[in-house]
Design an enzyme around this catalytic site. Sequence first.
Site, PDB file in Angstrom:
ATOM      1  N   GLU A 169       0.811  -1.223   0.000  1.00 35.50           N
ATOM      2  CA  GLU A 169       0.000   0.000   0.000  1.00 35.50           C
ATOM      3  C   GLU A 169       0.842   1.269   0.000  1.00 35.50           C
ATOM      4  O   GLU A 169       0.439   2.291  -0.540  1.00 35.50           O
ATOM      5  CB  GLU A 169      -0.953   0.014   1.191  1.00 35.50           C
TER       6      GLU A 169
ATOM      7  N   MET B 175      24.243   9.190   2.960  1.00 29.09           N
ATOM      8  CA  MET B 175      24.041  10.408   3.748  1.00 29.09           C
ATOM      9  C   MET B 175      24.192  10.111   5.244  1.00 29.09           C
ATOM     10  O   MET B 175      24.731  10.935   5.984  1.00 29.09           O
ATOM     11  CB  MET B 175      22.663  11.008   3.444  1.00 29.09           C
TER      12      MET B 175
ATOM     13  N   LYS C  75     -17.545  -1.332   5.489  1.00 26.05           N
ATOM     14  CA  LYS C  75     -17.997  -2.254   4.451  1.00 26.05           C
ATOM     15  C   LYS C  75     -19.517  -2.250   4.296  1.00 26.05           C
ATOM     16  O   LYS C  75     -20.037  -2.351   3.176  1.00 26.05           O
ATOM     17  CB  LYS C  75     -17.499  -3.666   4.784  1.00 26.05           C
TER      18      LYS C  75
ATOM     19  N   PHE D 253     -11.384  -8.168  13.071  1.00 25.46           N
ATOM     20  CA  PHE D 253     -10.277  -8.544  12.191  1.00 25.46           C
ATOM     21  C   PHE D 253      -9.957  -7.401  11.223  1.00 25.46           C
ATOM     22  O   PHE D 253     -10.848  -6.846  10.593  1.00 25.46           O
ATOM     23  CB  PHE D 253     -10.640  -9.811  11.396  1.00 25.46           C
ATOM     24  N   GLN D 254      -8.707  -7.067  11.111  1.00 23.56           N
ATOM     25  CA  GLN D 254      -8.220  -5.967  10.269  1.00 23.56           C
ATOM     26  C   GLN D 254      -8.905  -4.641  10.592  1.00 23.56           C
ATOM     27  O   GLN D 254      -9.141  -3.821   9.717  1.00 23.56           O
ATOM     28  CB  GLN D 254      -8.343  -6.312   8.776  1.00 23.56           C
TER      29      GLN D 254
END
Lengths: 180, 591
Positions: free
Chosen positions: B58, B486, B170, B120-121
């Site tokens: 993502e 760096m 959802k 969940f999630q």
Amino acid sequence: MNQPASAYFIEDRHDPNETHTLSVLVQNEPGVLARVIGLFSGRGYNIESLTVSETEAQKHLSRITIVTTGTPMVIEQIKHQLDRMIPVYRVVDMTQTKRSIERELAMVKVRGQGEHRVEALRLADAFRARVIDATTESFVFEITGNTDKINQYIDLMRPLGLVEVSRTGVAAIGRGPEGM
Amino acid sequence: MTDKSHDPNQMTGAAMIVRALIDHGVTDIFGYPGGAVLPIYDEIFQQSEVQHILVRHEQGAGHAAEGYARSTGKPGVALVTSGPGATNMVTPLTDALMDSIPLVCISGQVPTHLIGNDAFQECDTVGITRPCTKHNWLVRDVNDLAKVLHEAFYVATTGRPGPVLVDVPKDVQFATGTYHPPRKSDVHRSYAPRVKGDATQIRKAVSLLANAKRPVIYSGGGVINSGPEATKLLRELVEVTGFPITSTLMGLGAYPASGKNWLGMLGMHGTYEANMTMHDCDVMLCVGARFDDRITGRVDAFSPGSKKIHIDIDPSSINKNIRVDVPIIGDCGNILGDILQVFKAESKKPDIKAWWQQIAQWRARNSLYYRKSNDVILPQHAIQSLFEATRGRDTYITTEVGQHQMWAAQFYGFEEPHRWMTSGGLGTMGYGLPAAVGVQVAHPDSLVIDIAGDASVQMTIQEMSTAVQYELPIKIFILNNQYMGMVRQWQQLLHGNRLSHSYSEALPDFVKLAEAYGGVGIQVHKPSDLDGAIQEMISVKRPVLFDCRVAALENCFPMIPSGKAHNEMLLPEQANDEATAKAFAGGKALV
């Protein structure tokens, strides 16, 4: 000044801190208070007092009163940072207008007997505090005023058996006919 | 009486999302499916107006959307699922917030009745992303969805642009409600960014500019965000006034690097002439930049003798780090137009010949000097060769973060805006590869190059797979010195050369890695092979991992050491061990 080994320049700030009361008019929607508080914690600003309640139900407007401290540059930042939040309508620096009234309400519980009780009542009278609950060994006083007055009252109650205090935080409004 | 079943505006929440994307002119989105966004993916499957690019992580979707946005001026759109999908978006959202990139992220959420249940999630997406978005929304009622989506696009793209997130449970995606096309009343009445500059302030600014003896224009990413008109006006202002101009990292390309008034980038790794001009100027015009700490160096010694004019659309940028004399709040393009108009009417024209002579002396110090070698490729030389090979082509450059990024900014000359995509504010390693994916999606026929480091590129290397799947011929030009360059540079300068964990012991074979992904791998060691290999890279119409082996211990100069001012730069020819130790002496005492 010697700088520590850092990728950042570490600045000494010598400007004195100022205390300001800000009135913030916001859309009353879920999360709006979290946004305001998150701004303060995220950017390291101070909150001395915070008061929030819906003030115009039909328009879904809430008014948040924040007392904060910081250097003049930080205070200016705070106002701009608040003002650019999407649900914020207006930010008014009540301290800067020099035309505002600030009030706070406190409920002060004092426990004691004999002369201490009498003294507590006498002082309550002098400060125009009301008794809103009483038992044979305690009082709860309700007192309204500016922060200094309430602090002073609480200090006086301490030796007389102060048990606990609940304060609303500061609410502020401008003098005169105009709204914010 | 309308029959609701035949009302075309009656649709599911998932359908509304796709419909809103179409209504806002979105043609490409970047995303990754998951349980909480399946209804939206089902809608995407059944239409062809919005192309979905499937990323591999993502974070890649977010950076690709940023690259897409930065290179087109349109908002980038990312679609992710709940929980880990949303938390993986935190980095790109923060990146976009820091660099003012318009981004619309739509995230799935568990059904409303499960919110707060540790489902969940599930995660508190709006809570987590509140400080890293310009605004975000959790939509609990399908009938609010259209309004929120339209507002999201409006907020992301107006005022100071930024990322927004719409969290859609959802059950709201499944529910049927009424859609409406975008309308003005969708937006909070409290949100009204100021566009037009105050006329009195503009007159004050012009008066300062007209009377300047040692002026400088310091422009930033805001000019590019404002649109092509602002760039045009900025160039015209430089032309009309004859003033020198420098720019921040984010602002490169607004004024052409080949322009005669160009001083190069300013700041920590800016040119000597740019920083000295900033330090010694008497009037500074800051356009769409924010006096970031990489720019100012020591703030109490920042341009001490100048009157400062600051144009910014965000009032909170004014007096945040540096106190300015004439703030002008509004859109850069709008205000530059007004300033030009008033300036042209002004009879007095500044005479700055002496100032240019002074600047010529600073330029003569040749602060970007480096020693070339016949044996080993210098990273600066690699960027210059890349620049020469792509000059005049339709090229877009993205970068990761580190030494290679600074060398790219120093040695690649940008002639146009929207051609340079880099993570400036947040400094996100792993930005460049997915950003290149996004840029290539927006500009399929252009040459898109990610100038990368060997460490950064591995943070989002999985997006090679995306590039191969969608036949996006991005070129990943890796300056491979086997170090986090760096980090190592700072350890050398500030931490007694103790190179704590800045060396990559086990780098992958980038050529084999490219081939494993189905791309093309090229490796170069010798300076004499470089130009040919770059030509080969450009001519290949497939994704390329270009492993450019460069001098391992080269460091990035010039440099303003920490705690130092613009006029205390460390120049490359001075950067021997002794001078370096001295420049950082204040720091070392406290190590």
